[in-house]
Design a protein around this motif. Structure first.
Motif, PDB file in Angstrom:
ATOM      1  N   LEU A 103       0.836  -1.198   0.000  1.00 41.76           N
ATOM      2  CA  LEU A 103       0.000   0.000   0.000  1.00 41.76           C
ATOM      3  C   LEU A 103       0.875   1.254   0.000  1.00 41.76           C
ATOM      4  CD1 LEU A 103      -2.777   1.375   0.232  1.00 41.76           C
ATOM      5  CD2 LEU A 103      -2.545   1.186   2.730  1.00 41.76           C
ATOM      6  N   LYS A 104       0.622   2.133  -0.935  1.00 45.07           N
ATOM      7  CA  LYS A 104       1.368   3.388  -1.028  1.00 45.07           C
ATOM      8  C   LYS A 104       0.657   4.441  -0.181  1.00 45.07           C
ATOM      9  CE  LYS A 104       2.478   2.089  -5.784  1.00 45.07           C
ATOM     10  NZ  LYS A 104       1.580   0.898  -5.796  1.00 45.07           N
ATOM     11  N   VAL A 105       1.403   5.087   0.715  1.00 45.60           N
ATOM     12  CA  VAL A 105       0.803   6.059   1.632  1.00 45.60           C
ATOM     13  C   VAL A 105       1.400   7.445   1.409  1.00 45.60           C
ATOM     14  CG1 VAL A 105       0.417   6.698   4.039  1.00 45.60           C
ATOM     15  CG2 VAL A 105       0.399   4.278   3.371  1.00 45.60           C
ATOM     16  N   LEU A 106       0.515   8.407   1.224  1.00 45.76           N
ATOM     17  CA  LEU A 106       0.913   9.814   1.124  1.00 45.76           C
ATOM     18  C   LEU A 106       0.343  10.538   2.341  1.00 45.76           C
ATOM     19  CD1 LEU A 106       2.068  12.295  -0.396  1.00 45.76           C
ATOM     20  CD2 LEU A 106      -0.139  12.470  -1.577  1.00 45.76           C
ATOM     21  N   VAL A 107       1.225  11.065   3.183  1.00 42.00           N
ATOM     22  CA  VAL A 107       0.769  11.851   4.329  1.00 42.00           C
ATOM     23  C   VAL A 107       0.306  13.207   3.812  1.00 42.00           C
ATOM     24  CG1 VAL A 107       1.466  13.001   6.457  1.00 42.00           C
ATOM     25  CG2 VAL A 107       2.270  10.682   5.976  1.00 42.00           C
ATOM     26  N   GLN A 134      -1.640  17.266  -7.170  1.00 46.43           N
ATOM     27  CA  GLN A 134      -1.752  16.331  -8.287  1.00 46.43           C
ATOM     28  C   GLN A 134      -0.409  15.662  -8.572  1.00 46.43           C
ATOM     29  OE1 GLN A 134      -3.302  19.183 -11.117  1.00 46.43           O
ATOM     30  NE2 GLN A 134      -5.389  18.384 -10.917  1.00 46.43           N
ATOM     31  N   LYS A 135       0.652  16.441  -8.484  1.00 45.46           N
ATOM     32  CA  LYS A 135       1.998  15.905  -8.700  1.00 45.46           C
ATOM     33  C   LYS A 135       2.334  14.845  -7.659  1.00 45.46           C
ATOM     34  CE  LYS A 135       6.872  17.313  -8.428  1.00 45.46           C
ATOM     35  NZ  LYS A 135       7.785  18.470  -8.198  1.00 45.46           N
ATOM     36  N   ALA A 136       2.071  15.163  -6.384  1.00 50.40           N
ATOM     37  CA  ALA A 136       2.394  14.241  -5.292  1.00 50.40           C
ATOM     38  C   ALA A 136       1.599  12.942  -5.414  1.00 50.40           C
ATOM     39  CB  ALA A 136       2.109  14.910  -3.951  1.00 50.40           C
ATOM     40  N   ILE A 137       0.316  13.057  -5.675  1.00 47.23           N
ATOM     41  CA  ILE A 137      -0.543  11.873  -5.803  1.00 47.23           C
ATOM     42  C   ILE A 137      -0.078  11.004  -6.969  1.00 47.23           C
ATOM     43  CG2 ILE A 137      -2.876  11.096  -6.383  1.00 47.23           C
ATOM     44  CD1 ILE A 137      -3.878  13.628  -4.850  1.00 47.23           C
ATOM     45  N   GLY A 138       0.220  11.639  -8.096  1.00 43.23           N
ATOM     46  CA  GLY A 138       0.663  10.895  -9.271  1.00 43.23           C
ATOM     47  C   GLY A 138       1.967  10.149  -9.032  1.00 43.23           C
ATOM     48  N   LEU A 139       2.919  10.812  -8.394  1.00 46.73           N
ATOM     49  CA  LEU A 139       4.210  10.176  -8.121  1.00 46.73           C
ATOM     50  C   LEU A 139       4.057   8.984  -7.185  1.00 46.73           C
ATOM     51  CD1 LEU A 139       6.571  13.279  -7.671  1.00 46.73           C
ATOM     52  CD2 LEU A 139       6.743  11.527  -9.446  1.00 46.73           C
ATOM     53  N   VAL A 140       3.367   9.193  -6.082  1.00 51.12           N
ATOM     54  CA  VAL A 140       3.220   8.128  -5.086  1.00 51.12           C
ATOM     55  C   VAL A 140       2.437   6.950  -5.655  1.00 51.12           C
ATOM     56  CG1 VAL A 140       2.178   7.535  -2.860  1.00 51.12           C
ATOM     57  CG2 VAL A 140       3.480   9.657  -3.108  1.00 51.12           C
ATOM     58  N   LEU A 141       1.378   7.234  -6.388  1.00 54.00           N
ATOM     59  CA  LEU A 141       0.575   6.163  -6.969  1.00 54.00           C
ATOM     60  C   LEU A 141       1.397   5.320  -7.943  1.00 54.00           C
ATOM     61  CD1 LEU A 141      -2.242   4.931  -6.934  1.00 54.00           C
ATOM     62  CD2 LEU A 141      -2.870   6.473  -8.795  1.00 54.00           C
ATOM     63  N   ASN A 142       2.391   5.946  -8.565  1.00 48.95           N
ATOM     64  CA  ASN A 142       3.261   5.233  -9.501  1.00 48.95           C
ATOM     65  C   ASN A 142       4.503   4.651  -8.830  1.00 48.95           C
ATOM     66  OD1 ASN A 142       2.005   5.449 -12.199  1.00 48.95           O
ATOM     67  ND2 ASN A 142       2.172   7.646 -11.832  1.00 48.95           N
ATOM     68  N   GLY A 143       4.488   4.635  -7.497  1.00 54.69           N
ATOM     69  CA  GLY A 143       5.568   3.986  -6.768  1.00 54.69           C
ATOM     70  C   GLY A 143       6.813   4.820  -6.571  1.00 54.69           C
TER      71      GLY A 143
END
Length: 210
Positions: free
Chosen positions: A76-80, A112-121
């Motif tokens: 699971l990828k987590v973005l605080v 949007q940048k942060a979500i995209g990066l984290v979702l892509n690992g």
């Protein structure tokens, strides 16, 4: 289809993130949790691609929650996503397994940048955090004494630094006044300070002041 989990105790924040994710990824499913207990329940019944985690929620030790997620749900990828200052919390949560730390004051484009990066690992590191990491690089041989504190001690130390009294901390964390007092004594002992003023000076020297 992507599956998201939003862990935040504020309904308005969850609604805003939900709208953003729905616009970015169509179709997708988005579940919500308002504390650590409900988050664990969700994680036990659904496989998510990514979770967005606030770190200031009632009745929740969010650092322990982050560590549990990393241990039990390693994929699971987590973005605080938090209002809590990066200079105090970001490195701890990244070390615990988060893939990024995003301030709630960030622009839509940065979100949007942060979500995209984290979702892509990939890791998301803000410009602010990059500056913090760069400034602390020269202190490698001089270990940060705040790293000696347990997650609970670190949380209480931060509240003390923000000006909260023992009584206020007791109420906020739902701990006994004597328990908070004991933690405070241990914090001072570990940091080798004798009062709050000395602790503030020490925090300033390690860029940990609020």
């Amino acid at each position: 289809m992507k599956h998201f989990l939003i862990i935040d105790d504020h309904v308005v924040v969850r609604s805003g993130i939900k709208t953003l994710l729905s616009d970015m990824y169509k179709p997708c499913t988005i579940d919500e949790a308002n504390d650590g207990y409900s988050a664990i329940e969700r994680l036990g019944s659904t496989v998510y691609d990514m979770a967005m985690l606030d770190i200031q929620m009632p009745n929740t030790d969010t650092l322990a929650l982050m560590q549990k997620i990393s241990a039990e749900y390693p994929h699971l990828k987590v973005l605080v996503f938090s209002m809590s200052p990066e200079n105090i919390f970001a490195q701890r949560y990244l070390k615990a397994g988060a893939m990024g730390y995003l301030n709630k004051d960030s622009s839509l484009e940065e979100m949007q940048k942060a979500i995209g990066l984290v979702l892509n690992g990939k890791k998301y590191i803000s410009e602010t955090l990059l500056d913090i990491l760069a400034s602390s690089a020269g202190q490698i041989t001089n270990e940060n004494p705040f790293n000696k504190l347990s997650p609970r001690e670190f949380e209480i130390a931060n509240l003390l630094l923000s000006g909260k009294t023992i009584s206020q901390i007791s109420h906020a964390l739902q701990l006994g006044v004597s328990t908070v007092g004991t933690h405070k004594s241990r914090i001072f002992e570990k940091l080798r300070v004798s009062n709050l003023l000395e602790m503030k000076d020490l925090a300033n020297s390690y860029n940990l002041a609020n």
